[in-house]
Design an enzyme around this catalytic site. Structure first.
Site, PDB file in Angstrom:
ATOM      1  N   TYR A   1      -1.724   5.989  -5.871  1.00  0.00           N
ATOM      2  CA  TYR A   1      -2.846   6.913  -6.104  1.00  0.00           C
ATOM      3  C   TYR A   1      -2.343   8.001  -7.036  1.00  0.00           C
ATOM      4  CZ  TYR A   1      -4.903   5.075  -1.729  1.00  0.00           C
ATOM      5  OH  TYR A   1      -5.423   4.280  -0.738  1.00  0.00           O
TER       6      TYR A   1
ATOM      7  N   HIS B   1     -13.249  -2.027  -2.107  1.00  0.00           N
ATOM      8  CA  HIS B   1     -12.335  -1.660  -1.024  1.00  0.00           C
ATOM      9  C   HIS B   1     -12.701  -2.412   0.258  1.00  0.00           C
ATOM     10  CE1 HIS B   1      -9.285   1.734  -0.745  1.00  0.00           C
ATOM     11  NE2 HIS B   1      -9.263   1.291   0.494  1.00  0.00           N
TER      12      HIS B   1
ATOM     13  N   THR C   1      -5.437   2.646  -7.249  1.00  0.00           N
ATOM     14  CA  THR C   1      -6.720   2.601  -6.533  1.00  0.00           C
ATOM     15  C   THR C   1      -7.523   3.842  -6.892  1.00  0.00           C
ATOM     16  OG1 THR C   1      -5.818   1.283  -4.744  1.00  0.00           O
ATOM     17  CG2 THR C   1      -7.754   2.588  -4.219  1.00  0.00           C
TER      18      THR C   1
ATOM     19  N   LYS D   1      -7.767  -0.644  -9.647  1.00  0.00           N
ATOM     20  CA  LYS D   1      -8.451  -1.277  -8.510  1.00  0.00           C
ATOM     21  C   LYS D   1      -9.620  -0.421  -8.040  1.00  0.00           C
ATOM     22  CE  LYS D   1      -7.494  -2.902  -3.777  1.00  0.00           C
ATOM     23  NZ  LYS D   1      -8.031  -1.912  -2.858  1.00  0.00           N
TER      24      LYS D   1
ATOM     25  N   SER E   1       0.834  -1.215   0.000  1.00  0.00           N
ATOM     26  CA  SER E   1       0.000   0.000   0.000  1.00  0.00           C
ATOM     27  C   SER E   1       0.868   1.263   0.000  1.00  0.00           C
ATOM     28  CB  SER E   1      -0.861  -0.029   1.260  1.00  0.00           C
ATOM     29  OG  SER E   1      -1.317   1.254   1.600  1.00  0.00           O
TER      30      SER E   1
END
Ligand SMILES: Cc1cc2nc3c(=O)[nH]c(=O)nc-3n(C[C@H](O)[C@H](O)[C@H](O)COP(=O)(O)O)c2cc1C
Length: 373
Positions: free
Chosen positions: A123, A270, A149, A246, A100
C-alpha cells in the site's frame, strides 16, 4: 466448496466469517461468481489434444497454469501453517503466491520458505518511509513483482465481522470467546504454535512509535485517503521491476495505470469486501482488455471457484486469473495440504476443460470459445 464446509467446521465463527464474508448485502460478492454464468464455453472437437500446455507467463514469471494466489491477510489466524504453508502449497501446485502487507509471517521468512515465484502486495502508507522500507526489503528478499492495492481508501462495511467482533480493534465479546473455546483443535494449535499471529511486517514500527497502540490500530492509522496516481507512479519508479495495480474496475483507471508504467492491472473488487454494488471483474474485464490489453497484462481477480471460470476469463482476454478464497478455504481446513489440494483440483479442472474445449495452449483460448447466454 467442500473445503469451505471443512473450514467452517474447523474455524471459530469470527475467523470463518472473516474469510467468507463481504461488504453489506454481499451482492457484489455473489455477482463475482455468478457473472461467469452469463457466458457459455463453446467446445471444438476432433482437434488433436493429446498434449496440452497450460503454462503461461505473467508478471515476468512462468507459471504452470493460468491462476495464482491473491494476497490475503492473517493466515496464521486461520491455520498455524500460515503464509509459509500457503507459499509452499502454491509452489507445489506450480504457481505464484502473493503475500499481503498484513501477513502474519515476515517478507523474509516467506521468501525463505519457498523458491517459488512471489509477489508482495503493498500500500502507499501515510508513513512513506515504511512503504519505501517494504520495497527495499522485497528487493533484498528477491521478490519477483509488487502489486499495489488501491481499493482501500476506507474499509468496506463487512457486517458479518461487525456481528462477530472481527473488527479493528477486535471486539469478540463473551460469545466470541466461548465459540473459540468450542473449537478445540483450532484453539490448541493457536496457543501452541509460535509466534502469536500478528502483523509482523509492522511490529517494529509500533514499538518505536507509540505507547500502547496495537499493531492493528497502527496499520489502520496508516491508510491514507490522500493517495493519488502520483504516489502510484512514485512507487513504480522506486521498484523498477514488474508492477501490478490491484483494484481496477474502470477503463479510465486502467488507462491511467498503463500510462504511468504499470506492467499489469488486476481487475478486482477485493472479493466483494470493499464497495457493495460495484461490478464483478468478469463483467468489466472485456472492456478493459479492449482499451489497454496491448499495453499491460490484464488479470482477473475474484469469484473464481472452477476451472471453467478461468477459461471463460481467458476467452474474455484475461492474461491469467487470481483468487483468494479458492485456496484460503483449503488452508483453513487443512493447512498447507489443504491449500495444495484445493489449488490442485482447480488446476486439474483447467487441464481437463482445455482438452474438452479443444485448446492445446493458453494462447489458443479466445472469444470464439465464448457465447453470451
Ligand atoms: C480473508 C481475506 C483477506 C484479504 N486480505 C487482503 C489483503 O490483505 N490485501 C489485498 O490486497 N487483498 C486482500 N483480500 C482480497 C484478495 O486479494 C482478493 O482480491 C479476493 O480474495 C478475490 O476474491 P475471491 O476470494 O473470490 O477469489 C483479502 C481477501 C480475503 C478473503
Amino acid at each position: 466448496m467442500d473445503f469451505r464446509e471443512l473450514a467452517q467446521k474447523r474455524l471459530p465463527d469470527p475467523m470463518f466469517h472473516y474469510i467468507d464474508g463481504a461488504a453489506e448485502d454481499e451482492w457484489t460478492y455473489k455477482q463475482n461468481t455468478s457473472s461467469f454464468d452469463q457466458y457459455e464455453l463453446i467446445p471444438r472437437f476432433l482437434v488433436d489434444v493429446d498434449k496440452i500446455d497450460t503454462s503461461t507467463t505473467v508478471l515476468g514469471q512462468k507459471i504452470d497454469w493460468p491462476f495464482f494466489c491473491s494476497p490475503t491477510g492473517y493466515h496464521r489466524l486461520f491455520h498455524h501453517d500460515g503464509e509459509e504453508g500457503a507459499i509452499r502449497a502454491a509452489a507445489r501446485a506450480g504457481t505464484m503466491f502473493c503475500l499481503s502487507t498484513i501477513s502474519t509471517t515476515t517478507i523474509e521468512d516467506v521468501a525463505k520458505a519457498s523458491d517459488g515465484p512471489k509477489v508482495f502486495q503493498i500500500y502507499v502508507l501515510k508513513d512513506r518511509s515504511l512503504s519505501q522500507e517494504y520495497i527495499q526489503r522485497c528487493k533484498d528478499a528477491n521478490y519477483d513483482a509488487l502489486c499495489l492495492t488501491i481499493d482501500v481508501p476506507s474499509n468496506g462495511r463487512r457486517e458479518r465481522d461487525l456481528r462477530t467482533g472481527m473488527t479493528v480493534p477486535p471486539k469478540l465479546g463473551l460469545s466470541g470467546y466461548m465459540n473459540i473455546a468450542k473449537h478445540i483443535d483450532w484453539s490448541f494449535n493457536y496457543l501452541t504454535h509460535r509466534p502469536t499471529p500478528s502483523m509482523v511486517n509492522l511490529e517494529h514500527k509500533v514499538q518505536k512509535n507509540s505507547s500502547g497502540t496495537s499493531v492493528m490500530d497502527f496499520m489502520n492509522s496508516q491508510f491514507d485517503r490522500t493517495v493519488t496516481w502520483k504516489d502510484a507512479a512514485w512507487m513504480i519508479e522506486q521498484w523498477n521491476k514488474p508492477f501490478a495495480i490491484k483494484g481496477i474496475l474502470s477503463v479510465e483507471d486502467a488507462k491511467i495505470a498503463a500510462d504511468i508504467g504499470a506492467s499489469a492491472v488486476m481487475v478486482s473488487n477485493h472479493g466483494g469486501r470493499q464497495m457493495d454494488g460495484c461490478p464483478a471483474p468478469f463483467e468489466v474485464i472485456g472492456d478493459i482488455v479492449e482499451a489497454v490489453g496491448d499495453k499491460v497484462e490484464v488479470i482477473l481477480d475474484g469469484g473464481v471457484r472452477r476451472g471453467t471460470h478461468i477459461l471463460k476469463a481467458l476467452a474474455m482476454g484475461a492474461k491469467a486469473c487470481m483468487g483468494g478464497r479458492a485456496y484460503l478455504y483449503g488452508l483453513a481446513a487443512a493447512g498447507e495440504e489443504g491449500a495444495y489440494r484445493s489449488l490442485s483440483l482447480l488446476r486439474e479442472e483447467v487441464q481437463n476443460n482445455m482438452i474438452l474445449l479443444g485448446a492445446t495452449s493458453i494462447d489458443q483460448i479466445s472469444s470464439k470459445h465464448l457465447r453470451k447466454v
